[in-house]
Design an enzyme around this catalytic site. Structure first.
Site, PDB file in Angstrom:
ATOM      1  N   LEU A   1       0.841  -1.197   0.000  1.00 27.40           N
ATOM      2  CA  LEU A   1       0.000   0.000   0.000  1.00 27.40           C
ATOM      3  C   LEU A   1       0.880   1.254   0.000  1.00 27.40           C
ATOM      4  CD1 LEU A   1      -3.009   0.652  -0.091  1.00 27.40           C
ATOM      5  CD2 LEU A   1      -3.031   0.758   2.400  1.00 27.40           C
TER       6      LEU A   1
ATOM      7  N   ASN B   1       2.926   3.927  -2.946  1.00 27.30           N
ATOM      8  CA  ASN B   1       2.387   4.812  -3.979  1.00 27.30           C
ATOM      9  C   ASN B   1       1.534   4.064  -4.999  1.00 27.30           C
ATOM     10  OD1 ASN B   1       3.387   7.211  -3.011  1.00 27.30           O
ATOM     11  ND2 ASN B   1       5.295   7.094  -4.161  1.00 27.30           N
TER      12      ASN B   1
ATOM     13  N   LYS C   1      13.839  -1.881 -17.244  1.00 34.06           N
ATOM     14  CA  LYS C   1      12.744  -1.557 -18.159  1.00 34.06           C
ATOM     15  C   LYS C   1      13.121  -1.842 -19.606  1.00 34.06           C
ATOM     16  CE  LYS C   1      10.863   2.054 -15.125  1.00 34.06           C
ATOM     17  NZ  LYS C   1      10.741   3.521 -14.909  1.00 34.06           N
TER      18      LYS C   1
ATOM     19  N   GLY D   1       4.320   8.036 -10.420  1.00 34.32           N
ATOM     20  CA  GLY D   1       3.244   8.635  -9.642  1.00 34.32           C
ATOM     21  C   GLY D   1       2.146   7.630  -9.387  1.00 34.32           C
TER      22      GLY D   1
END
Length: 428
Positions: free
Chosen positions: A11, A13, A205, A302
């Site tokens: 829990l 971001n 990535k 974000g």
């Protein structure tokens, strides 16, 4: 309305973003998925921690077994991050026939094979859109929308922290440490920023993007990695003088049947679309043999952008429940022998050298470059009648091996004080 229960691991971001989106877009999600999506249990480390989010306490647990052994939970969202216990939890959940959604690029980059193998064996779905580019739908784009193309190259800004730092250095004249401190104050960089500024995050990535774009399993050890810590304000100023901007790029190209795999700061023309992707935004530039050039851009991090991609994957699972498939292609081949050695890549180069201000030193260095098949495009000398002066070279395209040989020879010159920086140039 049918109901589906979700177990949420973490829990932070990402986890908070998932919770918020599932609640604020509940009606829309029901229409688009055909299900009432309910988070029935959330794994946390500390039940009493203040997380600034309104979550019923009875949903929280510190015991993963409560989620694992609950057969009413069909989907597990992994939002812990890191390798362990995340990989272990995902594998065990798949063996209990639970579908997995994750944003964890490190887990996929290091353990993609075992996660893929388990998902295939257990006939469950494994989705990971949020692992690259936050809310940018790059994974879906490569898996679905661009399947008619042979992908030739993927070049991207896929780490918002490093892009933010270099943006502040470029537009506001901050030095590296000032920009890093500001990034930390705004929550873009961790207290320990190593994973970002040394390009580990981007390396994980890139391994995912490369695997998708070129249908291969990419070992992260085959990716050349350089961080941004050696970039100085003076390099940014010289870049402007030559018409370039420095960006933190992840690059994969297929050339002559081999893949170039590299992550490093790069000079690109000021006119290129990637040059104007600033702050914490991410962007991925793709070249396909049919579609040509295209670019996807958006918030790369974000809680809500990343949460958006996670929830999108949940909806995709619900839409595809009747036709189970593993999102991570199970037919990838190992092309580890087809990775191009860095000495064999072609690039232009920016080279900044501090030398003693003595007659003939520029000629000596130019001669060394020429003897090693490095052709000079431009040269700037800054400083006059000082003990030390700066020489800046821009080369024509050459092999990296040629540059490396020339640099080693220049280091041995009596009047060459220090090789300050070498930055690759991509004239995209």
């Amino acid at each position: 309305m049918k109901k589906v229960k979700v177990g949420l691991l973490g829990l932070g971001n990402v986890g908070k973003g998932v919770w918020k989106i599932l609640n604020m877009n509940k009606d829309e999600l029901q229409k688009r998925s055909g299900y009432d999506i309910e988070i029935s249990k959330i794994l946390v480390n500390d039940l009493n921690k203040n997380r600034n989010i309104d979550v019923p306490r009875e949903l929280l647990t510190t015991n993963f077994e409560e989620i694992l052994m609950d057969d009413t939970i069909e989907i597990v969202v992994e939002a812990i991050g890191g390798v362990e216990p995340s990989v272990d939890y995902m594998v065990r959940a798949m063996k209990r026939k639970k579908h997995i959604v994750t944003a964890n690029k490190m887990a996929i980059g290091t353990n993609g094979k075992i996660l893929l193998k388990t998902a295939k064996e257990e006939k469950v779905m494994f989705y990971y859109e949020a692992s690259v580019g936050g809310g940018i739908p790059i994974i879906h784009g490569l898996k679905e929308s661009l399947t008619a193309n042979k992908i030739e190259e993927v070049i991207g800004i896929i780490n918002g922290t490093t892009n933010y730092i270099l943006t502040k250095m470029t537009l506001e004249g901050l030095d590296f440490h000032q920009a890093l401190k500001e990034a930390q104050e705004k929550g873009y960089a961790e207290a320990d920023p190593t994973s970002d500024i040394e390009s580990f995050d981007a390396m994980y990535k890139l391994s995912i993007l490369s695997s998708l774009a070129f249908d291969t399993m990419v070992n992260i050890d085959s990716i050349h990695r350089e961080g941004i810590t050696n970039i100085r304000s003076i390099d940014i100023e010289y870049a402007k003088e030559f018409g370039y901007v420095i960006k933190p790029l992840a690059i994969v190209k297929e050339r002559d049947g081999q893949l170039e795999l590299r992550v490093h700061p790069t000079m690109i023309p000021q006119t290129h679309p990637l040059a104007n992707v600033n702050d914490s935004f991410n962007a991925v530039f793709i070249k396909g043999n049919a579609v040509g050039d295209l670019m996807l851009c958006g918030r790369g991090a974000g809680e809500l952008p990343t949460g958006s991609a996670v929830v999108g994957d949940i909806v995709s699972i619900l839409r595809n429940k009747e036709n189970i498939s593993c999102e991570f292609n199970s037919k990838k081949v190992d092309k580890s022998n087809d990775i191009k050695d860095m000495d064999c890549i072609q690039s232009e180069y920016y080279v900044r050298i501090t030398v003693k201000d003595k007659p003939g030193i520029l000629g000596e260095i130019s001669t060394v470059f020429g003897e090693n098949n490095v052709s000079i495009l431009s040269v700037i000398q800054k400083g006059k009648r000082e003990k030390q002066v700066t020489l800046v070279f821009i080369t024509h395209s050459t092999l990296e091996g040629n540059i490396n040989k020339a640099i080693e020879r220049i280091k041995s010159l009596e009047d060459a004080e220090k090789i300050e920086n070498i930055i690759r140039i991509e004239n995209l």
